[in-house]
Design a protein around this motif. Structure first.
Motif, PDB file in Angstrom:
ATOM      1  N   ARG A 140       1.871  11.799   1.762  1.00 13.76           N
ATOM      2  CA  ARG A 140       3.020  11.388   2.578  1.00 13.76           C
ATOM      3  C   ARG A 140       2.570  10.459   3.706  1.00 13.76           C
ATOM      4  O   ARG A 140       3.249   9.481   4.018  1.00 13.76           O
ATOM      5  N   ALA A 141       1.429  10.751   4.314  1.00 17.05           N
ATOM      6  CA  ALA A 141       0.911   9.887   5.383  1.00 17.05           C
ATOM      7  C   ALA A 141       0.603   8.490   4.841  1.00 17.05           C
ATOM      8  O   ALA A 141       0.944   7.474   5.450  1.00 17.05           O
ATOM      9  N   GLY A 142      -0.038   8.428   3.681  1.00 14.83           N
ATOM     10  CA  GLY A 142      -0.321   7.129   3.061  1.00 14.83           C
ATOM     11  C   GLY A 142       0.955   6.411   2.656  1.00 14.83           C
ATOM     12  O   GLY A 142       1.077   5.192   2.810  1.00 14.83           O
ATOM     13  N   ALA A 143       1.918   7.171   2.163  1.00 14.73           N
ATOM     14  CA  ALA A 143       3.196   6.576   1.749  1.00 14.73           C
ATOM     15  C   ALA A 143       3.932   5.968   2.931  1.00 14.73           C
ATOM     16  O   ALA A 143       4.568   4.918   2.804  1.00 14.73           O
ATOM     17  N   ALA A 144       3.839   6.608   4.084  1.00 15.82           N
ATOM     18  CA  ALA A 144       4.507   6.067   5.274  1.00 15.82           C
ATOM     19  C   ALA A 144       3.924   4.702   5.636  1.00 15.82           C
ATOM     20  O   ALA A 144       4.667   3.777   5.987  1.00 15.82           O
ATOM     21  N   MET A 145       2.607   4.556   5.527  1.00 17.81           N
ATOM     22  CA  MET A 145       1.989   3.259   5.824  1.00 17.81           C
ATOM     23  C   MET A 145       2.469   2.203   4.822  1.00 17.81           C
ATOM     24  O   MET A 145       2.873   1.112   5.203  1.00 17.81           O
ATOM     25  N   LEU A 146       2.429   2.540   3.532  1.00 18.92           N
ATOM     26  CA  LEU A 146       2.838   1.568   2.510  1.00 18.92           C
ATOM     27  C   LEU A 146       4.317   1.224   2.635  1.00 18.92           C
ATOM     28  O   LEU A 146       4.703   0.068   2.429  1.00 18.92           O
ATOM     29  N   HIS A 147       5.135   2.207   2.986  1.00 20.87           N
ATOM     30  CA  HIS A 147       6.563   1.929   3.177  1.00 20.87           C
ATOM     31  C   HIS A 147       6.763   0.886   4.272  1.00 20.87           C
ATOM     32  O   HIS A 147       7.613   0.006   4.150  1.00 20.87           O
ATOM     33  N   GLY A 148       5.946   0.965   5.297  1.00 25.15           N
ATOM     34  CA  GLY A 148       6.029   0.002   6.396  1.00 25.15           C
ATOM     35  C   GLY A 148       5.705  -1.418   5.974  1.00 25.15           C
ATOM     36  O   GLY A 148       6.100  -2.377   6.636  1.00 25.15           O
ATOM     37  N   LEU A 149       4.998  -1.566   4.854  1.00 23.82           N
ATOM     38  CA  LEU A 149       4.663  -2.905   4.356  1.00 23.82           C
ATOM     39  C   LEU A 149       5.813  -3.527   3.567  1.00 23.82           C
ATOM     40  O   LEU A 149       5.823  -4.731   3.334  1.00 23.82           O
ATOM     41  N   GLY A 150       6.756  -2.709   3.135  1.00 24.74           N
ATOM     42  CA  GLY A 150       7.984  -3.165   2.496  1.00 24.74           C
ATOM     43  C   GLY A 150       7.828  -4.237   1.449  1.00 24.74           C
ATOM     44  O   GLY A 150       7.170  -4.049   0.429  1.00 24.74           O
ATOM     45  N   ASP A 151       8.431  -5.401   1.699  1.00 24.42           N
ATOM     46  CA  ASP A 151       8.431  -6.485   0.718  1.00 24.42           C
ATOM     47  C   ASP A 151       7.027  -6.998   0.424  1.00 24.42           C
ATOM     48  O   ASP A 151       6.757  -7.456  -0.683  1.00 24.42           O
ATOM     49  N   HIS A 152       6.142  -6.924   1.401  1.00 23.51           N
ATOM     50  CA  HIS A 152       4.749  -7.333   1.163  1.00 23.51           C
ATOM     51  C   HIS A 152       4.138  -6.459   0.066  1.00 23.51           C
ATOM     52  O   HIS A 152       3.460  -6.967  -0.832  1.00 23.51           O
ATOM     53  N   ALA A 153       4.375  -5.153   0.129  1.00 20.21           N
ATOM     54  CA  ALA A 153       3.843  -4.242  -0.881  1.00 20.21           C
ATOM     55  C   ALA A 153       4.433  -4.547  -2.250  1.00 20.21           C
ATOM     56  O   ALA A 153       3.730  -4.498  -3.265  1.00 20.21           O
ATOM     57  N   ARG A 154       5.707  -4.887  -2.278  1.00 22.61           N
ATOM     58  CA  ARG A 154       6.346  -5.214  -3.556  1.00 22.61           C
ATOM     59  C   ARG A 154       5.805  -6.523  -4.130  1.00 22.61           C
ATOM     60  O   ARG A 154       5.534  -6.630  -5.324  1.00 22.61           O
ATOM     61  N   ALA A 155       5.620  -7.523  -3.282  1.00 19.80           N
ATOM     62  CA  ALA A 155       5.053  -8.800  -3.745  1.00 19.80           C
ATOM     63  C   ALA A 155       3.627  -8.597  -4.228  1.00 19.80           C
ATOM     64  O   ALA A 155       3.219  -9.146  -5.256  1.00 19.80           O
ATOM     65  N   ARG A 156       2.852  -7.806  -3.499  1.00 23.06           N
ATOM     66  CA  ARG A 156       1.472  -7.514  -3.884  1.00 23.06           C
ATOM     67  C   ARG A 156       1.438  -6.871  -5.273  1.00 23.06           C
ATOM     68  O   ARG A 156       0.625  -7.214  -6.110  1.00 23.06           O
ATOM     69  N   THR A 157       2.355  -5.934  -5.508  1.00 25.25           N
ATOM     70  CA  THR A 157       2.417  -5.253  -6.801  1.00 25.25           C
ATOM     71  C   THR A 157       2.687  -6.250  -7.926  1.00 25.25           C
ATOM     72  O   THR A 157       2.072  -6.181  -8.990  1.00 25.25           O
ATOM     73  N   ALA A 158       3.585  -7.187  -7.697  1.00 18.16           N
ATOM     74  CA  ALA A 158       3.891  -8.200  -8.716  1.00 18.16           C
ATOM     75  C   ALA A 158       2.682  -9.084  -8.992  1.00 18.16           C
ATOM     76  O   ALA A 158       2.396  -9.421 -10.147  1.00 18.16           O
ATOM     77  N   VAL A 159       1.970  -9.468  -7.952  1.00 15.99           N
ATOM     78  CA  VAL A 159       0.773 -10.300  -8.136  1.00 15.99           C
ATOM     79  C   VAL A 159      -0.265  -9.530  -8.935  1.00 15.99           C
ATOM     80  O   VAL A 159      -0.855 -10.063  -9.885  1.00 15.99           O
ATOM     81  N   ILE A 160      -0.494  -8.281  -8.582  1.00 13.56           N
ATOM     82  CA  ILE A 160      -1.489  -7.472  -9.293  1.00 13.56           C
ATOM     83  C   ILE A 160      -1.100  -7.295 -10.752  1.00 13.56           C
ATOM     84  O   ILE A 160      -1.945  -7.395 -11.648  1.00 13.56           O
ATOM     85  N   ALA A 161       0.170  -7.060 -11.014  1.00 21.08           N
ATOM     86  CA  ALA A 161       0.635  -6.873 -12.390  1.00 21.08           C
ATOM     87  C   ALA A 161       0.429  -8.118 -13.249  1.00 21.08           C
ATOM     88  O   ALA A 161       0.317  -8.028 -14.471  1.00 21.08           O
ATOM     89  N   SER A 162       0.320  -9.278 -12.622  1.00 21.56           N
ATOM     90  CA  SER A 162       0.212 -10.532 -13.364  1.00 21.56           C
ATOM     91  C   SER A 162      -1.199 -10.841 -13.874  1.00 21.56           C
ATOM     92  O   SER A 162      -1.367 -11.753 -14.670  1.00 21.56           O
ATOM     93  N   GLN A 163      -2.199 -10.086 -13.416  1.00 19.62           N
ATOM     94  CA  GLN A 163      -3.584 -10.413 -13.759  1.00 19.62           C
ATOM     95  C   GLN A 163      -4.357  -9.168 -14.174  1.00 19.62           C
ATOM     96  O   GLN A 163      -4.412  -8.181 -13.424  1.00 19.62           O
ATOM     97  N   GLY A 164      -4.991  -9.229 -15.324  1.00 24.82           N
ATOM     98  CA  GLY A 164      -5.785  -8.109 -15.815  1.00 24.82           C
ATOM     99  C   GLY A 164      -6.891  -7.699 -14.859  1.00 24.82           C
ATOM    100  O   GLY A 164      -7.112  -6.513 -14.620  1.00 24.82           O
ATOM    101  N   GLU A 165      -7.601  -8.663 -14.294  1.00 22.49           N
ATOM    102  CA  GLU A 165      -8.707  -8.323 -13.393  1.00 22.49           C
ATOM    103  C   GLU A 165      -8.196  -7.621 -12.134  1.00 22.49           C
ATOM    104  O   GLU A 165      -8.885  -6.766 -11.570  1.00 22.49           O
TER     105      GLU A 165
END
Length: 188
Positions: free
Chosen positions: A88-113
């Motif tokens: 929950r503590a880690g989730a609170a930090m990631l929640h604070g990143l909001g759209d940045h976290a979502r964009a990061r996830t999309a970038v990561i999903a686009s590349q195998g490495e």
């Protein structure tokens, strides 16, 4: 902006994310990132060892928050409950990143490495969580099993949260998925 301007690391992270979204990960260079941030490429490499690591900088902070949350859980908490406090503590930090976290996830999903690096970082979170549980007196096998299951639930929760931007806060999604996990392993 000159290199003496504050928050070079944050500016590099922001520039990287903008460029990865605009041009794709493969077509973005460290020189492009540095230029967008108003810094030299040499400054980039003072902060990050390679192009991938700019995406994974928050992993250490996540590990630290989870471990601290486990340590701060009530002494009589069951292993999965202590782990839930950390998640929950880690989730609170990631929640604070909001759209940045979502964009990061999309970038990561686009590349195998990048997906591979993400899995390695999650493996590190499992190891850190298991070690924190052992520190609380949990046996090694139970600690590892709890950490593996809990981090898997955390990943499921994170994926749900990313997919539903208008949904509940990430800590609430983590709680819901952990409740599902408990129901799967010990149905009422």
């Amino acid at each position: 902006m000159g290199r003496w301007e504050p928050d070079a690391r944050g500016r590099l992270q922001q520039a990287a994310m903008e460029l990865f979204v605009e041009h794709g990960y493969e077509r973005t260079t460290t020189a492009d990132i540095a230029a967008r941030a108003g810094l030299s490429e040499r400054t980039y490499f003072r902060h990050f060892p390679d192009k991938r690591e700019v995406l994974f900088d928050s992993t250490h902070a996540l590990d630290t928050l989870v471990v601290e949350g486990i340590a701060a859980a009530p002494a009589d908490a069951a292993p999965l409950d202590a782990l839930a406090a950390g998640l929950r503590a880690g989730a609170a930090m990631l929640h604070g990143l909001g759209d940045h976290a979502r964009a990061r996830t999309a970038v990561i999903a686009s590349q195998g490495e990048l997906r591979e690096r993400e899995l390695a970082k999650m493996s590190g979170l499992v190891a850190a969580s298991a070690a924190a549980l052992v520190e609380r007196g949990v046996g090694e096998a139970a600690a590892l099993l709890s950490a593996e299951a809990g981090v898997a639930a955390f990943r499921v929760a994170f994926d749900r949260w990313v997919a539903t931007p208008a949904g509940p806060p990430l800590p609430d999604v983590v709680d819901a998925v952990l409740a599902e996990l408990r129901q799967v392993v010990a149905p009422a």
